[in-house]
Design an enzyme around this catalytic site. Sequence first.
Site, PDB file in Angstrom:
ATOM      1  N   ASN A 147       0.812  -1.218   0.000  1.00  0.00           N
ATOM      2  CA  ASN A 147       0.000   0.000   0.000  1.00  0.00           C
ATOM      3  C   ASN A 147       0.849   1.273   0.000  1.00  0.00           C
ATOM      4  O   ASN A 147       0.370   2.347   0.343  1.00  0.00           O
ATOM      5  CB  ASN A 147      -0.994  -0.005   1.181  1.00  0.00           C
ATOM      6  CG  ASN A 147      -0.310  -0.194   2.516  1.00  0.00           C
ATOM      7  OD1 ASN A 147       0.908  -0.086   2.621  1.00  0.00           O
ATOM      8  ND2 ASN A 147      -1.084  -0.475   3.545  1.00  0.00           N
ATOM      9  N   ARG A 285       3.280   7.499  11.385  1.00  0.00           N
ATOM     10  CA  ARG A 285       2.738   7.029  12.655  1.00  0.00           C
ATOM     11  C   ARG A 285       2.525   8.226  13.577  1.00  0.00           C
ATOM     12  O   ARG A 285       3.381   9.118  13.654  1.00  0.00           O
ATOM     13  CB  ARG A 285       3.672   6.015  13.332  1.00  0.00           C
ATOM     14  CG  ARG A 285       3.673   4.632  12.705  1.00  0.00           C
ATOM     15  CD  ARG A 285       2.308   3.921  12.827  1.00  0.00           C
ATOM     16  NE  ARG A 285       2.298   2.618  12.181  1.00  0.00           N
ATOM     17  CZ  ARG A 285       1.817   2.369  10.955  1.00  0.00           C
ATOM     18  NH1 ARG A 285       1.309   3.338  10.229  1.00  0.00           N
ATOM     19  NH2 ARG A 285       1.822   1.137  10.467  1.00  0.00           N
ATOM     20  N   GLN A 314      -4.974   4.009  18.493  1.00  0.00           N
ATOM     21  CA  GLN A 314      -5.976   3.825  17.446  1.00  0.00           C
ATOM     22  C   GLN A 314      -6.924   2.700  17.858  1.00  0.00           C
ATOM     23  O   GLN A 314      -6.422   1.634  18.229  1.00  0.00           O
ATOM     24  CB  GLN A 314      -5.299   3.506  16.111  1.00  0.00           C
ATOM     25  CG  GLN A 314      -4.580   4.713  15.565  1.00  0.00           C
ATOM     26  CD  GLN A 314      -4.063   4.556  14.145  1.00  0.00           C
ATOM     27  OE1 GLN A 314      -3.478   5.451  13.614  1.00  0.00           O
ATOM     28  NE2 GLN A 314      -4.261   3.414  13.520  1.00  0.00           N
ATOM     29  N   HIS A 333      -7.354   6.304  10.119  1.00  0.00           N
ATOM     30  CA  HIS A 333      -6.212   5.656   9.454  1.00  0.00           C
ATOM     31  C   HIS A 333      -6.694   4.891   8.206  1.00  0.00           C
ATOM     32  O   HIS A 333      -7.042   3.717   8.282  1.00  0.00           O
ATOM     33  CB  HIS A 333      -5.538   4.708  10.446  1.00  0.00           C
ATOM     34  CG  HIS A 333      -4.199   4.231  10.007  1.00  0.00           C
ATOM     35  ND1 HIS A 333      -3.300   3.655  10.863  1.00  0.00           N
ATOM     36  CD2 HIS A 333      -3.585   4.236   8.802  1.00  0.00           C
ATOM     37  CE1 HIS A 333      -2.209   3.328  10.199  1.00  0.00           C
ATOM     38  NE2 HIS A 333      -2.372   3.665   8.938  1.00  0.00           N
TER      39      HIS A 333
HETATM   40  P1  NDP Z   1      10.229   1.700   3.767  1.00  0.00           P
HETATM   41  O1  NDP Z   1      10.824   0.692   4.679  1.00  0.00           O
HETATM   42  O2  NDP Z   1      10.274   1.484   2.311  1.00  0.00           O
HETATM   43  O3  NDP Z   1      10.849   3.111   4.033  1.00  0.00           O
HETATM   44  C1  NDP Z   1      11.106   3.608   5.285  1.00  0.00           C
HETATM   45  C2  NDP Z   1      12.267   4.535   5.176  1.00  0.00           C
HETATM   46  O4  NDP Z   1      12.415   5.202   6.428  1.00  0.00           O
HETATM   47  C3  NDP Z   1      13.582   3.836   4.877  1.00  0.00           C
HETATM   48  O5  NDP Z   1      14.175   4.442   3.762  1.00  0.00           O
HETATM   49  C4  NDP Z   1      14.361   4.074   6.151  1.00  0.00           C
HETATM   50  O6  NDP Z   1      15.718   4.283   5.967  1.00  0.00           O
HETATM   51  C5  NDP Z   1      13.797   5.383   6.602  1.00  0.00           C
HETATM   52  N1  NDP Z   1      14.108   5.679   8.001  1.00  0.00           N
HETATM   53  C6  NDP Z   1      14.048   4.862   9.059  1.00  0.00           C
HETATM   54  N2  NDP Z   1      14.419   5.511  10.159  1.00  0.00           N
HETATM   55  C7  NDP Z   1      14.751   6.759   9.788  1.00  0.00           C
HETATM   56  C8  NDP Z   1      15.224   7.885  10.477  1.00  0.00           C
HETATM   57  N3  NDP Z   1      15.463   7.826  11.798  1.00  0.00           N
HETATM   58  N4  NDP Z   1      15.462   9.024   9.781  1.00  0.00           N
HETATM   59  C9  NDP Z   1      15.245   9.071   8.436  1.00  0.00           C
HETATM   60  N5  NDP Z   1      14.794   8.012   7.727  1.00  0.00           N
HETATM   61  C10 NDP Z   1      14.535   6.873   8.402  1.00  0.00           C
HETATM   62  O7  NDP Z   1       8.695   1.847   4.264  1.00  0.00           O
HETATM   63  P2  NDP Z   1       7.477   2.522   3.519  1.00  0.00           P
HETATM   64  O8  NDP Z   1       7.956   3.731   2.812  1.00  0.00           O
HETATM   65  O9  NDP Z   1       6.701   1.527   2.768  1.00  0.00           O
HETATM   66  O10 NDP Z   1       6.600   2.910   4.785  1.00  0.00           O
HETATM   67  C11 NDP Z   1       7.083   3.836   5.732  1.00  0.00           C
HETATM   68  C12 NDP Z   1       6.145   3.883   6.916  1.00  0.00           C
HETATM   69  O11 NDP Z   1       4.895   4.435   6.520  1.00  0.00           O
HETATM   70  C13 NDP Z   1       5.775   2.527   7.503  1.00  0.00           C
HETATM   71  O12 NDP Z   1       6.761   2.051   8.386  1.00  0.00           O
HETATM   72  C14 NDP Z   1       4.486   2.845   8.214  1.00  0.00           C
HETATM   73  O13 NDP Z   1       4.762   3.326   9.519  1.00  0.00           O
HETATM   74  C15 NDP Z   1       3.887   3.963   7.388  1.00  0.00           C
HETATM   75  N6  NDP Z   1       2.750   3.481   6.608  1.00  0.00           N
HETATM   76  C16 NDP Z   1       1.537   4.084   6.804  1.00  0.00           C
HETATM   77  C17 NDP Z   1       0.429   3.617   6.139  1.00  0.00           C
HETATM   78  C18 NDP Z   1      -0.902   4.289   6.309  1.00  0.00           C
HETATM   79  O14 NDP Z   1      -1.920   3.698   5.952  1.00  0.00           O
HETATM   80  N7  NDP Z   1      -0.949   5.498   6.827  1.00  0.00           N
HETATM   81  C19 NDP Z   1       0.483   2.454   5.246  1.00  0.00           C
HETATM   82  C20 NDP Z   1       1.841   1.988   5.013  1.00  0.00           C
HETATM   83  C21 NDP Z   1       2.899   2.462   5.719  1.00  0.00           C
HETATM   84  P3  NDP Z   1      16.750   3.146   5.570  1.00  0.00           P
HETATM   85  O15 NDP Z   1      15.977   1.894   5.325  1.00  0.00           O
HETATM   86  O16 NDP Z   1      17.375   3.743   4.356  1.00  0.00           O
HETATM   87  O17 NDP Z   1      17.651   3.009   6.733  1.00  0.00           O
END
Ligand code: NDP
Length: 386
Positions: A147, A285, A314, A333
Site C-alpha cells: 500500500n 505514525r 488507534q 487511518h
Molecule cells: P520503507 O521501509 O520502504 O521506508 C522507510 C524509510 O524510512 C527507509 O528508507 C528508512 O531508511 C527510513 N528511516 C528509518 N528511520 C529513519 C530515520 N530515523 N530518519 C530518516 N529516515 C529513516 O517503508 P514505507 O515507505 O513503505 O513505509 C514507511 C512507513 O509508513 C511505515 O513504516 C508505516 O509506519 C507507514 N505506513 C503508513 C500507512 C498508512 O496507511 N498510513 C500504510 C503503510 C505504511 P533506511 O531503510 O534507508 O535506513
Amino acid sequence: MAKVLCVLYPDPVNGYPKEYARSSVPRISGYADGQTAPTPSGVDFTPGELLGSVSGELGLRKYLEGLGHELVVTSDKEGQDSEFDRHLPDAEIVISQPFWPAYLTAERIAKAPNLKLAVTAGIGSDHVDLDAAIKHGVTVAEVTFSNSVSVAEHVVMMILSLVRNYLPSHQWVLDGGWNIADCVSRSYDLEGMDVGTVAAGRIGTAVLRRLAPFGVRLHYTDRHRLPAEVEEELNLTFHESAQAMVPNCDVVTVNAPLHPQTQGLFDDRLLSTMRHGTYLINTARGLICDRDAIVRALESGQLAGYAGDVWYPQPAPADHRWRTMPHHGMTPHISGSSLSAQARYAAGTREILESHFTGTPVRPEYLIVDGGALAGAGAHSYSTKS
Ligand code: NDP
C-alpha cells in the site's frame, strides 16, 4: 492444527457492502523497484471487495479451513477480557492491520507461548513489540510495498488540500455559502514551494516522484542516501537529518517507520526551527509527532496546517485533541486501506501464510523479525530499544 487469530476493523455502520462504486480495480503486478506484487497460489476473493473489515476476513477463511486450521476474526482487541486476549494464549499466528492495530505488547507476547508468526496485513509493524518478538522467537512479517503508492497518493492529496485550503472551502459549500474571500484568504499555490520528506523509502520516494511535476524544490533526509541518478532525475537536495532539513521547507511529509529513533521526533524544539506557516503531513505514525506540540504549533501559526491519518492510540478517543485543533485535515487511518490496497495486502497475507504452512522461506522483503533478530526489510529500516 493452528489457530489463526485475525484482528480487523469493524464492518461499515450500515452493514457489509452489497455493491461497490466501481466494478473492478486495476491489476498491479509489480512495483517501482521491480518487486512483484504478492504471488499466493490463489485467492478466494474478488479484488475490489471490502476485505479489511471483519466480514471481509481478508478472504482467508476458505483457504485456512480447507487446511484444517481454525480462523478467529474479531475487532474486539482492547482490554484483558477482549476476544483478542481470550484467544491469544493458544494462537499460533496473529494477523493485524495498522489501521486497527492489535497491540502485541511484551506482556501479550509473554502470554502467547504458541505464537510463531505475527503478520501485519499492510505495512508498519510498530504495533508489535519487536524486542519481545525477538526474545520469544516470533517471526514478524508485513506485506511490503502493498500500500505504499496508496499512501503516497494520500500524501499528495493532503498536501494540496492544506495548501489550497480545500476542506474549509468545501465546508462553505455544505453550509450553503459562497464565501470566496473566506476560502481564499488561506489558499496558496504549491508551485515554487520547498517540500521535504523525512525518509525516502518506498512511500517517501513515491511522494517525491509524484510531486516533481508540480514545480516544487524537493528535499529529503534518510539513513541511506538514494542513488545519485535518482537525486539527479528529481533534482533532490539531501540533508543529513530531519533537523537539518525542516528549516528549509514550506511543506514537510513524514514517511519513516515508528521506532526508537523516530518516536517524538516532531516536538516543540524541532517545530520551532521550521519556517513560520509550514504545512506538516504525517501518514507514517502518530507517535512520531508530539501530540500537544502539534496543537500548540497550529494555535500559534508556526504550522499553517497539519494533516495525516495516523494517531495514537488507534482508534483515537473522541476527545483526542487532533480532532478539534485548528487548520487540520485529519482522517481516520485509511490511506493504506483503499479497496485497491486491500486486494494486495490480503493476497500478501495469504502468501506469507502459505510460506509458513509449507515451511518455505518468507520473502526477505516481507520480513521484519526472524530467527531472533531484525531481518530482511526490518534490518534495513527499523531499530530496537537495546
Ligand atoms: P520503507 O521501509 O520502504 O521506508 C522507510 C524509510 O524510512 C527507509 O528508507 C528508512 O531508511 C527510513 N528511516 C528509518 N528511520 C529513519 C530515520 N530515523 N530518519 C530518516 N529516515 C529513516 O517503508 P514505507 O515507505 O513503505 O513505509 C514507511 C512507513 O509508513 C511505515 O513504516 C508505516 O509506519 C507507514 N505506513 C503508513 C500507512 C498508512 O496507511 N498510513 C500504510 C503503510 C505504511 P533506511 O531503510 O534507508 O535506513
